[in-house]
Design a protein around this motif. Sequence first.
Motif: not given
Length: 271
Positions: A139-143, A181-188
């Motif tokens: 999320x943007x508030x973590x960037x 794994x897909x969460x990591x690869x597509x959104x990190x």
Amino acid sequence: MALVANSGANVTRYPPAVVFLGAQHWSWKYLAPSELSKIFAFLFEVIDEKLVEAVADAEVDDPDAAESSIVDAVLAESDPPSTGERLVALDPRNVLAALLYLPHDTPRLIGVLVSWLLRTNPPERVLSAAHAHIHAIQRTDWLHLLGHREYSMVPRLVSTLATRCLELPGFTEHMTLVHLCTLCLLHTPSIRSRPPAGFVFFARPVLAALLAALAHVDVADPDCAVLLKDVLEVRRSVEEDILWKDGKAEVVAGFDRLLAFGTSSFTQRLV
């Protein structure tokens, strides 16, 4: 101080450094990455030195074979609970969150601590904790709370966790692992090169873990439609990666072999 950082009942039965590592009340939103890195670097140094000392002092013929029991003895309770008293386990999410700040000079700790979490918690609890935290930090508030180095630790954490899970006898949470794994690869953040659309080098172990877990998932199942869509997006990014030469064809072929029936069924459902 450790008790203040983590006010859970019976938490003082853990060594202070471990209590800090699993603290529930870190002010994530008020500490800069550089400040958190210094705090965690000290904690990891303390834990690493203690583990090295314990292994060296262990009176066993094969320290490597006995490492798990030595690690558990160092990181678990300092004294056995009294009769009827239950040790409250640390939240795996807090430990996994701290691992993103692991210094480069203690790389083996990520495997040691992930394996310890899987021995002291059901795999599904650890995987759910990892998914929850990795989803949150996108999320943007973590960037502004994690730097490039911390985000580059995400695929390393995921691939380590996936490898350890797949090694567990009777492990069945393959679909959950594919989702992670897909969460990591597509959104990190910063995990995909632009251009091209491929993944950065340190993400490739996650691709191997994804294929290993996907081999145990029936992608033709109607309940896997969303999951299949994400996996296909991962495959597309691999295929379009113009910087990846050695090994890329094998990975694409691995996806095609596992998705052969599922993609056909998925296409039919779309039309």
